[in-house]
Design an enzyme around this catalytic site. Sequence first.
Site, PDB file in Angstrom:
ATOM      1  N   GLY A  12       8.365   4.836   1.543  1.00 39.80           N
ATOM      2  CA  GLY A  12       7.985   3.567   0.983  1.00 39.80           C
ATOM      3  C   GLY A  12       8.639   3.197  -0.274  1.00 39.80           C
ATOM      4  N   ARG A  15      10.422  -0.886  -2.520  1.00 40.17           N
ATOM      5  CA  ARG A  15       9.987  -1.787  -3.870  1.00 40.17           C
ATOM      6  C   ARG A  15       8.750  -0.997  -4.532  1.00 40.17           C
ATOM      7  NH1 ARG A  15       7.691  -4.468   0.692  1.00 40.17           N
ATOM      8  NH2 ARG A  15       5.360  -4.199   0.852  1.00 40.17           N
ATOM      9  N   VAL A  64       6.616   5.681   8.896  1.00 42.51           N
ATOM     10  CA  VAL A  64       5.825   7.131   8.854  1.00 42.51           C
ATOM     11  C   VAL A  64       4.966   7.171   9.737  1.00 42.51           C
ATOM     12  CG1 VAL A  64       6.741   7.553   6.604  1.00 42.51           C
ATOM     13  CG2 VAL A  64       4.379   6.503   6.793  1.00 42.51           C
ATOM     14  N   TYR A 156      -8.916   1.474   3.374  1.00 39.04           N
ATOM     15  CA  TYR A 156      -7.967   1.682   2.633  1.00 39.04           C
ATOM     16  C   TYR A 156      -8.598   2.914   1.753  1.00 39.04           C
ATOM     17  CZ  TYR A 156      -4.907   1.660  -1.557  1.00 39.04           C
ATOM     18  OH  TYR A 156      -3.798   1.651  -2.497  1.00 39.04           O
TER      19      TYR A 156
HETATM   20  P1  NAP Z   1       3.887  -2.067  -1.928  1.00 39.59           P
HETATM   21  O1  NAP Z   1       4.625  -2.956  -3.190  1.00 39.59           O
HETATM   22  O2  NAP Z   1       3.067  -2.909  -0.922  1.00 39.59           O
HETATM   23  O3  NAP Z   1       5.094  -1.097  -1.300  1.00 39.59           O
HETATM   24  C1  NAP Z   1       4.773  -0.550  -0.148  1.00 39.59           C
HETATM   25  C2  NAP Z   1       5.916   0.268   0.265  1.00 39.59           C
HETATM   26  O4  NAP Z   1       5.675   1.057   1.560  1.00 39.59           O
HETATM   27  C3  NAP Z   1       7.122  -0.540   0.605  1.00 39.59           C
HETATM   28  O5  NAP Z   1       8.222   0.143   0.405  1.00 39.59           O
HETATM   29  C4  NAP Z   1       7.050  -0.739   2.367  1.00 39.59           C
HETATM   30  O6  NAP Z   1       8.424  -0.717   2.885  1.00 39.59           O
HETATM   31  C5  NAP Z   1       6.510   0.785   2.496  1.00 39.59           C
HETATM   32  N1  NAP Z   1       5.673   1.027   3.665  1.00 39.59           N
HETATM   33  C6  NAP Z   1       4.738   0.301   4.232  1.00 39.59           C
HETATM   34  N2  NAP Z   1       4.311   0.765   5.463  1.00 39.59           N
HETATM   35  C7  NAP Z   1       5.353   1.617   5.716  1.00 39.59           C
HETATM   36  C8  NAP Z   1       5.554   2.511   6.719  1.00 39.59           C
HETATM   37  N3  NAP Z   1       4.637   2.395   7.902  1.00 39.59           N
HETATM   38  N4  NAP Z   1       6.551   3.524   6.605  1.00 39.59           N
HETATM   39  C9  NAP Z   1       7.243   3.726   5.911  1.00 39.59           C
HETATM   40  N5  NAP Z   1       7.194   2.757   4.615  1.00 39.59           N
HETATM   41  C10 NAP Z   1       6.302   1.743   4.808  1.00 39.59           C
HETATM   42  O7  NAP Z   1       2.901  -1.153  -2.669  1.00 39.59           O
HETATM   43  P2  NAP Z   1       2.785  -0.236  -3.852  1.00 39.59           P
HETATM   44  O8  NAP Z   1       1.770  -0.981  -4.770  1.00 39.59           O
HETATM   45  O9  NAP Z   1       4.191   0.068  -4.632  1.00 39.59           O
HETATM   46  O10 NAP Z   1       2.062   0.909  -3.285  1.00 39.59           O
HETATM   47  C11 NAP Z   1       2.744   2.223  -3.097  1.00 39.59           C
HETATM   48  C12 NAP Z   1       1.606   3.241  -3.064  1.00 39.59           C
HETATM   49  O11 NAP Z   1       0.697   3.195  -4.089  1.00 39.59           O
HETATM   50  C13 NAP Z   1       0.678   2.992  -1.849  1.00 39.59           C
HETATM   51  O12 NAP Z   1       0.530   4.185  -1.147  1.00 39.59           O
HETATM   52  C14 NAP Z   1      -0.538   2.288  -2.314  1.00 39.59           C
HETATM   53  O13 NAP Z   1      -1.781   2.739  -1.588  1.00 39.59           O
HETATM   54  C15 NAP Z   1      -0.611   3.121  -3.779  1.00 39.59           C
HETATM   55  N6  NAP Z   1      -1.484   2.652  -4.671  1.00 39.59           N
HETATM   56  C16 NAP Z   1      -0.894   1.289  -5.233  1.00 39.59           C
HETATM   57  C17 NAP Z   1      -1.673   0.681  -6.414  1.00 39.59           C
HETATM   58  C18 NAP Z   1      -1.548  -0.505  -7.025  1.00 39.59           C
HETATM   59  O14 NAP Z   1      -2.225  -1.108  -7.770  1.00 39.59           O
HETATM   60  N7  NAP Z   1      -0.189  -0.936  -6.670  1.00 39.59           N
HETATM   61  C19 NAP Z   1      -3.025   1.519  -6.520  1.00 39.59           C
HETATM   62  C20 NAP Z   1      -3.222   2.411  -6.145  1.00 39.59           C
HETATM   63  C21 NAP Z   1      -2.619   3.170  -5.242  1.00 39.59           C
HETATM   64  P3  NAP Z   1       8.995  -1.915   3.482  1.00 39.59           P
HETATM   65  O15 NAP Z   1       9.108  -2.854   2.311  1.00 39.59           O
HETATM   66  O16 NAP Z   1      10.191  -1.778   4.170  1.00 39.59           O
HETATM   67  O17 NAP Z   1       7.749  -2.544   4.550  1.00 39.59           O
END
Ligand code: NAP
Length: 258
Positions: A12, A15, A64, A156
């Site tokens: 992932g 972005r 994944v 989640y």
């Molecule tokens: P995001 O901006 O929505 O980015 C998610 C990424 O995951 C994208 O690159 C997307 O790829 C990829 N993805 C989604 N489904 C996938 C799959 N089935 N196989 C491979 N790649 C996949 O989210 P983010 O905020 O950067 O989050 C990244 C991680 O941090 C996540 O695990 C999230 O739960 C965790 N997190 C985030 C926050 C927050 O506040 N942002 C807080 C706690 C934890 P595509 O663009 O190609 O679809």
Amino acid sequence: MKLEGKAAIVTGASRGIGRAVARTLAREGARTMVNYVQGGQDAERVVGEIEKDGGRALSFKADVSSRKEATALVERTVAEFGTVDILVNNAGVLLGGGVLDTTEADWDRCLAVNLKGPYNTMQAAAKVMVKQRSGKIINVSSISGLLGAPEGELAYSASKAGLNAMTAVAALDLGAYGINVNCVAPGWTVTEMVVRRAGGREAFEKLTATKARQAIMGRVGDPQDIANAVLFLASQDSSFITGQVIVVDGGRKDFLHM
Ligand code: NAP
């Protein structure tokens, strides 16, 4: 450079947090596989950014949650870079609502990506790491997987709590082979995920101001904050740390259990 000669996979990484992690590991010398599922152009942009910084990266499409595709991701990395030294399970989705309104489809997808995904990639990568008797696995969990989970995140929170537990078990299983397995648990970090979670730009600004007030440090997270913690866990600086969940949330007062 802290990761000179290493080969890394960041799931992932098209972005958000994954992009920052991929760029940070590559800047420290790791040849980096930028995984994505839908954002092919975004992933290519990340590869371009890394190359512009003087690093080496490739992108690879794999959902994944699919065992076949996750295994192919690891196999392609080994074919291109010779091995896998670092696996960052970052890919995640935030789906569903509370106990009364989470649909079965959202539950299944959330658990499939956030929990089965890391199981798929971790198992495939660990087989490579066991042979070389070294490796670093970093799972990106969430403070939502800890006690005091926020409302409306049933699937989640369950997926991230499961990931924390899986990290501890994997650390026990793999420690004898010189493999460290840890979690980074971010708080509110500005990415597309939280804009969508808020339900629009205006609600996002409001919620972000609230989350900033709830943090001891008085601000919300930037993807680079999370990438810095991942880099520490991917480097030799953390060789005596395993099975841990490192919270990176600016000290959220509503989540403190000290
Ligand atoms: P995001 O901006 O929505 O980015 C998610 C990424 O995951 C994208 O690159 C997307 O790829 C990829 N993805 C989604 N489904 C996938 C799959 N089935 N196989 C491979 N790649 C996949 O989210 P983010 O905020 O950067 O989050 C990244 C991680 O941090 C996540 O695990 C999230 O739960 C965790 N997190 C985030 C926050 C927050 O506040 N942002 C807080 C706690 C934890 P595509 O663009 O190609 O679809």
